[in-house]
Design a protein around this motif. Sequence first.
Motif, mmCIF file in Angstrom:
data_model
loop_
_atom_site.group_PDB
_atom_site.id
_atom_site.type_symbol
_atom_site.label_atom_id
_atom_site.label_comp_id
_atom_site.label_asym_id
_atom_site.label_seq_id
_atom_site.Cartn_x
_atom_site.Cartn_y
_atom_site.Cartn_z
ATOM 1 N N THR A 31 0.836 -1.199 0.000
ATOM 2 C CA THR A 31 0.000 0.000 0.000
ATOM 3 C C THR A 31 0.872 1.252 0.000
ATOM 4 O OG1 THR A 31 -1.754 -1.158 1.192
ATOM 5 C CG2 THR A 31 -1.812 1.238 1.235
ATOM 6 N N LYS A 32 1.908 1.245 0.826
ATOM 7 C CA LYS A 32 2.802 2.407 0.874
ATOM 8 C C LYS A 32 3.544 2.592 -0.444
ATOM 9 C CE LYS A 32 3.366 2.534 5.840
ATOM 10 N NZ LYS A 32 4.257 2.495 6.986
ATOM 11 N N VAL A 33 3.973 1.507 -1.049
ATOM 12 C CA VAL A 33 4.668 1.595 -2.335
ATOM 13 C C VAL A 33 3.720 2.153 -3.397
ATOM 14 C CG1 VAL A 33 5.685 0.238 -4.213
ATOM 15 C CG2 VAL A 33 6.389 -0.177 -1.853
ATOM 16 N N GLN A 34 2.470 1.727 -3.388
ATOM 17 C CA GLN A 34 1.489 2.266 -4.331
ATOM 18 C C GLN A 34 1.272 3.756 -4.098
ATOM 19 O OE1 GLN A 34 -1.939 -0.235 -3.744
ATOM 20 N NE2 GLN A 34 -1.195 -1.832 -5.122
ATOM 21 N N ASP A 35 1.197 4.167 -2.834
ATOM 22 C CA ASP A 35 1.034 5.587 -2.514
ATOM 23 C C ASP A 35 2.229 6.395 -3.010
ATOM 24 O OD1 ASP A 35 -1.376 5.005 -1.310
ATOM 25 O OD2 ASP A 35 -0.593 5.098 0.747
ATOM 26 N N VAL A 36 3.432 5.872 -2.786
ATOM 27 C CA VAL A 36 4.638 6.562 -3.251
ATOM 28 C C VAL A 36 4.648 6.639 -4.774
ATOM 29 C CG1 VAL A 36 7.153 6.379 -3.410
ATOM 30 C CG2 VAL A 36 6.023 6.024 -1.217
ATOM 31 N N THR A 37 4.244 5.579 -5.434
ATOM 32 C CA THR A 37 4.192 5.562 -6.895
ATOM 33 C C THR A 37 3.223 6.618 -7.408
ATOM 34 O OG1 THR A 37 4.723 3.200 -6.945
ATOM 35 C CG2 THR A 37 3.715 4.126 -8.926
ATOM 36 N N LEU A 38 2.051 6.709 -6.793
ATOM 37 C CA LEU A 38 1.076 7.718 -7.202
ATOM 38 C C LEU A 38 1.609 9.129 -6.948
ATOM 39 C CD1 LEU A 38 -2.285 6.139 -5.957
ATOM 40 C CD2 LEU A 38 -1.478 6.373 -8.314
ATOM 41 N N ASP A 39 2.264 9.318 -5.807
ATOM 42 C CA ASP A 39 2.853 10.629 -5.510
ATOM 43 C C ASP A 39 3.915 10.989 -6.539
ATOM 44 O OD1 ASP A 39 1.215 10.947 -3.324
ATOM 45 O OD2 ASP A 39 2.760 10.412 -1.844
ATOM 46 N N MET A 40 4.725 10.024 -6.921
ATOM 47 C CA MET A 40 5.772 10.269 -7.912
ATOM 48 C C MET A 40 5.157 10.617 -9.278
ATOM 49 S SD MET A 40 8.676 10.173 -6.462
ATOM 50 C CE MET A 40 9.779 10.061 -7.836
ATOM 51 N N GLN A 41 4.083 9.932 -9.642
ATOM 52 C CA GLN A 41 3.415 10.236 -10.900
ATOM 53 C C GLN A 41 2.833 11.644 -10.873
ATOM 54 O OE1 GLN A 41 0.637 6.998 -11.259
ATOM 55 N NE2 GLN A 41 2.111 5.666 -12.295
ATOM 56 N N ASP A 42 2.229 12.018 -9.746
ATOM 57 C CA ASP A 42 1.692 13.375 -9.609
ATOM 58 C C ASP A 42 2.808 14.410 -9.698
ATOM 59 O OD1 ASP A 42 -0.830 12.294 -9.298
ATOM 60 O OD2 ASP A 42 -0.879 12.546 -7.112
ATOM 61 N N LEU A 43 3.916 14.135 -9.027
ATOM 62 C CA LEU A 43 5.055 15.047 -9.058
ATOM 63 C C LEU A 43 5.607 15.172 -10.474
ATOM 64 C CD1 LEU A 43 7.116 16.800 -7.519
ATOM 65 C CD2 LEU A 43 8.454 14.715 -7.177
ATOM 66 N N LYS A 44 5.694 14.052 -11.160
ATOM 67 C CA LYS A 44 6.202 14.039 -12.535
ATOM 68 C C LYS A 44 5.309 14.887 -13.443
ATOM 69 C CE LYS A 44 7.253 10.618 -16.112
ATOM 70 N NZ LYS A 44 7.230 9.192 -16.403
ATOM 71 N N GLU A 45 4.000 14.739 -13.292
ATOM 72 C CA GLU A 45 3.054 15.516 -14.096
ATOM 73 C C GLU A 45 3.146 17.007 -13.756
ATOM 74 O OE1 GLU A 45 0.513 16.374 -17.010
ATOM 75 O OE2 GLU A 45 1.349 14.393 -16.614
ATOM 76 N N GLU A 46 3.270 17.308 -12.482
ATOM 77 C CA GLU A 46 3.405 18.697 -12.045
ATOM 78 C C GLU A 46 4.688 19.319 -12.583
ATOM 79 O OE1 GLU A 46 3.621 20.855 -7.768
ATOM 80 O OE2 GLU A 46 2.128 19.259 -7.973
ATOM 81 N N MET A 47 5.775 18.562 -12.553
ATOM 82 C CA MET A 47 7.045 19.048 -13.090
ATOM 83 C C MET A 47 6.941 19.280 -14.597
ATOM 84 S SD MET A 47 9.152 19.437 -10.627
ATOM 85 C CE MET A 47 10.772 19.426 -11.335
#
Length: 92
Positions: A31-47
């Motif tokens: 669950t934590k890895v999935q949350d981190v993955t989603l956060d990274m995807q959001d960060l990537k899109e924001e960047m």
Amino acid sequence: MSTERDSLEIHVDLCELRYKQLDDRMTRIETKVQDVTLDMQDLKEEMRKSFGEVKTMLQLAKDEKFKTIIGAGGSVVVGLLALLGYIVVHLK
């Protein structure tokens, strides 16, 4: 009092408990890895959006700089032509 080493039933019960705890831990980690993955995807899109905005700002700044250079160059040419005209008129 029986110990796990002496009793198969106790051993089986403890193993079941251990595997359940291990499964719970793995589930939390997933669950934590999935949350981190989603956060990274959001960060990537924001960047990506931010870089797009920066690129647009740089392009606009470059266009403004070009306009300024053309304007300054045109002013110099007009000034030189005016000076040339003044010289021609007053040398006659």
